[in-house]
Motif scaffolding. Structure first.
Motif, mmCIF file in Angstrom:
data_model
loop_
_atom_site.group_PDB
_atom_site.id
_atom_site.type_symbol
_atom_site.label_atom_id
_atom_site.label_comp_id
_atom_site.label_asym_id
_atom_site.label_seq_id
_atom_site.Cartn_x
_atom_site.Cartn_y
_atom_site.Cartn_z
ATOM 1 N N THR A 307 -38.119 -22.255 3.499
ATOM 2 C CA THR A 307 -37.300 -22.028 2.308
ATOM 3 C C THR A 307 -36.648 -20.653 2.321
ATOM 4 O O THR A 307 -37.009 -19.774 3.115
ATOM 5 C CB THR A 307 -38.154 -22.156 1.035
ATOM 6 O OG1 THR A 307 -39.079 -21.064 0.982
ATOM 7 C CG2 THR A 307 -38.927 -23.472 1.021
ATOM 8 N N ILE A 310 -36.465 -17.329 -3.806
ATOM 9 C CA ILE A 310 -35.968 -17.281 -5.185
ATOM 10 C C ILE A 310 -34.758 -16.354 -5.251
ATOM 11 O O ILE A 310 -34.546 -15.517 -4.371
ATOM 12 C CB ILE A 310 -37.063 -16.782 -6.145
ATOM 13 C CG1 ILE A 310 -37.555 -15.384 -5.728
ATOM 14 C CG2 ILE A 310 -38.225 -17.760 -6.189
ATOM 15 C CD1 ILE A 310 -38.584 -14.786 -6.661
ATOM 16 N N LEU A 330 -25.318 -25.444 -3.172
ATOM 17 C CA LEU A 330 -25.927 -24.289 -3.819
ATOM 18 C C LEU A 330 -24.824 -23.355 -4.323
ATOM 19 O O LEU A 330 -23.943 -22.957 -3.560
ATOM 20 C CB LEU A 330 -26.838 -23.557 -2.839
ATOM 21 C CG LEU A 330 -27.722 -22.450 -3.414
ATOM 22 C CD1 LEU A 330 -28.767 -23.044 -4.352
ATOM 23 C CD2 LEU A 330 -28.406 -21.677 -2.283
ATOM 24 N N ARG A 364 -31.931 -27.899 -1.960
ATOM 25 C CA ARG A 364 -32.780 -28.584 -2.936
ATOM 26 C C ARG A 364 -33.774 -27.559 -3.484
ATOM 27 O O ARG A 364 -34.092 -26.555 -2.813
ATOM 28 C CB ARG A 364 -33.518 -29.758 -2.286
ATOM 29 C CG ARG A 364 -34.433 -29.399 -1.138
ATOM 30 C CD ARG A 364 -35.116 -30.631 -0.567
ATOM 31 N NE ARG A 364 -34.147 -31.563 -0.017
ATOM 32 C CZ ARG A 364 -34.287 -32.189 1.150
ATOM 33 N NH1 ARG A 364 -35.378 -31.962 1.884
ATOM 34 N NH2 ARG A 364 -33.377 -33.027 1.590
ATOM 35 N N GLN A 365 -34.251 -27.802 -4.698
ATOM 36 C CA GLN A 365 -35.195 -26.884 -5.338
ATOM 37 C C GLN A 365 -36.566 -27.541 -5.359
ATOM 38 O O GLN A 365 -36.717 -28.693 -5.769
ATOM 39 C CB GLN A 365 -34.757 -26.546 -6.755
ATOM 40 C CG GLN A 365 -35.624 -25.474 -7.418
ATOM 41 C CD GLN A 365 -35.124 -25.100 -8.807
ATOM 42 O OE1 GLN A 365 -34.389 -25.871 -9.421
ATOM 43 N NE2 GLN A 365 -35.507 -23.927 -9.298
ATOM 44 N N GLY A 369 -40.006 -23.896 -7.926
ATOM 45 C CA GLY A 369 -38.872 -23.046 -8.266
ATOM 46 C C GLY A 369 -38.176 -22.429 -7.075
ATOM 47 O O GLY A 369 -37.109 -21.827 -7.228
ATOM 48 N N TYR A 371 -36.108 -22.363 -3.420
ATOM 49 C CA TYR A 371 -34.980 -23.141 -2.923
ATOM 50 C C TYR A 371 -35.063 -23.286 -1.405
ATOM 51 O O TYR A 371 -35.545 -22.394 -0.698
ATOM 52 C CB TYR A 371 -33.660 -22.465 -3.306
ATOM 53 C CG TYR A 371 -33.343 -22.537 -4.778
ATOM 54 C CD1 TYR A 371 -32.494 -23.515 -5.289
ATOM 55 C CD2 TYR A 371 -33.908 -21.622 -5.674
ATOM 56 C CE1 TYR A 371 -32.207 -23.586 -6.641
ATOM 57 C CE2 TYR A 371 -33.627 -21.686 -7.033
ATOM 58 C CZ TYR A 371 -32.778 -22.670 -7.512
ATOM 59 O OH TYR A 371 -32.504 -22.753 -8.848
#
Length: 881
Positions: A307, A310, A330, A364-365, A369, A371
């Motif tokens: 990922t 945040i 995004l 996608r999240q 929380g 991403y």
């Protein structure tokens, strides 16, 4: 949900004047500001130099171009322009082509260069300015590290200050920190390191040394550096220099951005940092967001390494739906979002034209929380931290008069071109044109570009071309007795193992005629010499292997280590075949697995290059099967009464008796020779050669279909004892050419549907299905590391053990079946080693004597216009090109 730390930032529509990190340097007093290998400068002293240079730039607000280096003069000039309100275009000093391009497009009023320690060199092109400059405009940068493009990102003072504060906030930068400048200051990521540290009164360890230079680490330690920034390629360099074992007591954290770092590397370096007392911050950003948009908290690096984390303090994400796609785009908002783009001087007067940044990334999240980026919408890729416009690459090709298309990923560019072009030379030209390393550009010359049914270029198919030149990770075999070798021995290893003295720096395993029989032996010696091998070593040049861009990783301290599936299958198959024949145990079906492996290796090693060169390579490979087989069977014919002259000539499968006798012993070798010869003959036909290149996966599937006609007895080739095994060879070929999930699933289904009923023996059929499925889905299999050499030895000598065991085991089977198996395998190894030595000696004997020059027909050589080496006219290549 993980909330971002709060941060008070300016309104995106409001600029508060010169960035305070540049205009208020003196407030930090005598704290160290800049540390080099020769000097240390306090903030007060730095402010004095900045003020003096600002005076040289004059009171009239003008457009300044700075040709920047990672040195004190460039830093002073950068801060002077910002603090006095002059809009600044920042370009790398080591790319004169980029400087000329930007100058021609924007016509700056002032040019500043490094004075090599004597202070910034200011060249005033005019006393005033030609431009209308918006009050908020502070800095213009090329997009995401690309250079030479007239399209620039317009950044304001508020953009710079807000992002500097945001980065300093989540990194916890304090005045005692000292950051080493591992990236160019003309690159937004490198510049963000400077801005964020100056905003907190921290120091910069200013250097242009590379992390592979021991002097860099001497300076890093001597100046007590606490952090450095890295792009994905940097981590490969860190492996090379032994970073994991360095004593860096002051290091607090390492940051990573500039492209996606593989999750396994994120996890690996996060664990290393935890052991050594520093943190890894993985970050996501773009020049259009000044630098950073997201970061992954260090505590999450091991659990969610895939990922981006945040949003940075003060920023926010949302995901907008994209029609036809499961994942959305995004979108980022925050005070660090650029004012907009500039494509010419007329855009310098514009204010804010954008308030949010559409990243072009599909995301996608997670429920927590954070991403994750899952793809890209645009035709831009980041390679070694540089953003490359794939459309620009195609325009370069068009300018060269070449019809082509370009796809790419973070690993590099894949270029397909129509016609007979020099792939190496074209790759070099493209790499230089876009500023990438040569190894990041993979060029494929084709009859025609792959296209969709609509006629549009099939870019996914182009991207998959790169995979066709890749291979599963190699391993070791029985070279334990060889003396220690190093990278400098690569050329000699190729020459000895392939019996070829014509090895140059541009030679590869494939171009030298390597095949499945020599693959294992060469890979072992190279592995011992280099430590480990890249997956595509067999298509890399000798030069690349001697000077690898990607450092090998030593595999130490692991009980299990991956071993190539094809090697595992060859090793197990020969043990099972010999043991079944001896009667030690019974496990049938592995000989037919070997036929599929033979097709798999044929596709990997025998299908590269142009039609005639690869035909010669296929015939040489065929000879390596025929000669030792004929010699051994000839000896068996003389020593025993079990075989006939048809066996010696490898014709028993065609003219031998139909009933099962000892003359059937060598059926596998005979049929393999027939298939290899037929495949070489077929691909020597121009239309078949073109069809195989254009449809690399469909072509072997068609051959599989032809073989299935025989397998299901729909046709009778009237060759009594060959057995319907063409479809297995072709199936292995199709496995090697399968790219992507759908193709692998299709080959899997074909295997599962066609094998049952072949033997009327469920266990034997299950063995065959399992072997092919392993080949399809597992590039490597975990094997105890101590068995790698033994398995490699068995795999390399499998053909020879198959031949030898028919003479060896009858002598010992009554004494001990286990001894008979061991002796058969040992005899095969011995015959393999002897054959390699004899063929090498014959090769040397056939070569011209020293001092005698071979006759060469054709026009006399002339200097190559590209490289200056010998060139023999149109259609020829010099030995370097």
């Amino acid at each position: 949900m993980i909330p971002a730390p709060p941060l008070v930032c300016p309104d995106p529509g409001q600029d508060l004047g010169p960035a305070t990190f540049a205009s208020r340097l003196a407030r930090h007093g005598d704290l160290p500001a800049v540390l080099t290998d020769a000097a240390a400068l306090s903030y007060r002293e730095l402010a004095e130099r900045v003020d003096a240079t600002a005076a040289l730039l004059g009171p009239v607000r003008r457009l300044v171009l700075l040709a920047a280096r990672n040195d004190l003069d460039s830093l002073v000039a950068y801060l002077a322009a910002l603090s006095s309100g002059h809009p600044l275009i920042l370009v790398p000093a080591d790319k004169p082509g980029s400087i000329e391009s930007i100058m021609a497009a924007y016509r700056p009023d002032v040019i500043v260069r490094s004075g090599e320690g004597s202070g910034p060199a200011v060249e005033e092109l005019r006393p005033g300015t030609l431009h209308q400059l918006h009050p908020d405009l502070a800095l213009l940068l090329s997009t995401s590290g690309s250079t030479g493009s007239p399209k620039l990102v317009r950044l304001s003072h508020a953009n710079l200050q807000s992002n500097a504060d945001s980065i300093a906030e989540y990194l916890g930068i304090r005045s005692a920190d000292r950051a080493a400048t591992t990236l160019p200051m003309s690159y937004c990521y490198g510049l963000s390191v400077i801005n964020s540290h100056l905003s907190r009164g921290a120091a910069l360890v200013l250097t242009d040394l590379s992390v592979v230079d021991p002097c860099f680490w001497d300076l890093f330690a001597a100046r007590g550096a606490t952090s450095f920034a890295a792009v994905p390629y940097t981590f490969e360099l860190l492996d090379r220099v032994g970073f994991s074992g360095m004593d860096l007591p002051h290091l607090r954290y390492v940051t990573q951005a500039g492209g996606r770092l593989a999750p396994e590397q994120v996890r690996e370096f996060s664990r290393l940092g935890r052991r050594r007392g520093w943190d890894l911050f993985v970050m996501y950003g773009a020049t259009e967001a000044t630098a950073r948009m997201a970061y992954l908290p260090p505590e999450l690096a091991e659990t969610t390494p895939e990922t981006i984390g945040i949003p940075v303090p003060g920023g926010a994400f949302r995901i907008d739906p994209v029609p036809g796609l499961e994942d959305g785009e995004l979108v980022y908002t925050g005070p660090n979002v650029m004012l907009g783009y500039a494509e010419g001087p007329e855009d310098l007067s514009a204010g804010r034209t954008v308030t949010e940044l559409r990243t072009g990334d599909l995301a996608r999240q997670h429920p927590t929380g954070i991403y994750e980026i899952v793809g890209r919408r645009s035709r831009f890729v980041k390679v070694v931290g540089l953003r490359v416009d794939l459309g620009q690459v195609e325009r370069i090709l068009d300018g060269l008069g070449v019809s082509g298309a370009c796809a790419g990923s973070d690993d590099g560019l894949v270029v397909a071109v129509e016609g007979d072009h020099d792939e190496r030379l074209l790759g070099k030209v493209l790499a230089q044109s876009v500023g990438l390393p040569r190894t990041s550009v993979d060029v494929h010359a084709m009859e025609g570009l792959p296209r969709l049914g609509s006629g549009k270029v099939d870019y996914p198919a182009i991207l998959e071309l790169a995979a066709e030149r890749a291979a599963p990770a190699p391993t070791e075999d029985a070279a334990a007795s060889l003396p220690a070798e190093g990278p400098g021995d690569v050329r000699r290893i190729f020459a000895e193992q392939l019996e070829n003295d014509d090895v140059t720096d541009d030679s590869t395993f494939v171009t030298l005629g390597g095949d499945s029989l020599s693959y294992v032996a060469v890979s072992v010696r190279l592995e011992k010499a280099l430590g480990n091998l890249p997956a595509d070593w067999h298509v890399r040049t000798v030069r690349d292997l001697m000077n690898p861009g990607t450092p090998p990783r030593q595999r130490r301290g692991r009980f299990f280590a991956p071993l190539e599936t094809g090697i595992v299958l060859r090793a197990l198959a020969i043990v099972f075949i010999v043991s079944t024949h001896v009667g030690l145990f019974s496990w049938q079906g592995t000989a037919h697995v070997l036929m599929a492996v033979a097709g798999f290796n044929f596709a990997r090693f025998q299908l590269a290059g142009e039609r005639l060169p690869r035909l010669r390579r296929q015939l040489r490979s065929l000879g390596r099967v025929v000669v030792p087989s004929v010699v051994f069977i000839g000896v068996a014919y003389l020593l025993t009464d079990r075989y006939s002259i048809a066996n010696v000539l490898l014709l028993n499968a065609i003219i031998g008796p139909e009933e099962v006798t000892t003359q059937w012993h060598f059926w596998f070798v005979e049929v393999l020779v027939y298939i290899l010869a037929a495949a070489a003959a077929l691909l020597a036909v121009p239309w078949a050669d073109r069809a195989e290149r254009r449809f690399p996966w469909a072509f072997p599937l068609v051959l599989t279909g032809v073989g299935l006609l025989e397998r299901f007895e729909l046709v009778d080739p009237e060759v009594p004892n060959t057995g319907p095994v063409l479809w297995l060879f072709a199936l292995g070929w199709a496995v090697a050419r399968s790219r992507g999930l759908l193709q692998r699933v299709a080959v899997t289904a074909l295997t599962v549907l066609t094998v049952p009923g072949f033997f009327d023996n469920p266990n034997r059929e299950a063995t065959l299905v399992a072997g092919v499925l392993l080949l399809i889905w597992l590039p490597s299999i975990p094997v105890p590391a101590r068995l790698h050499r033994f398995a490699g030895l068995l795999a390399a000598s499998s053909l020879y053990a198959y031949l030898a065991h028919w003479l060896v085991y009858p002598l010992l089977v009554d004494v001990s079946p286990a001894l008979a198996v061991a002796a058969s395998l040992a005899a095969g190894v011995a015959y393999w080693a002897l054959s390699m030595r004899v063929m090498a000696a014959l090769r040397r004997w056939k070569r011209p004597r020293p001092g005698k020059r071979p006759r060469v027909s054709g026009p006399p050589p002339v200097p190559c216009r590209v490289q200056g080496s010998l060139w023999r006219g149109p259609g020829s290549r010099c030995h370097r090109c």
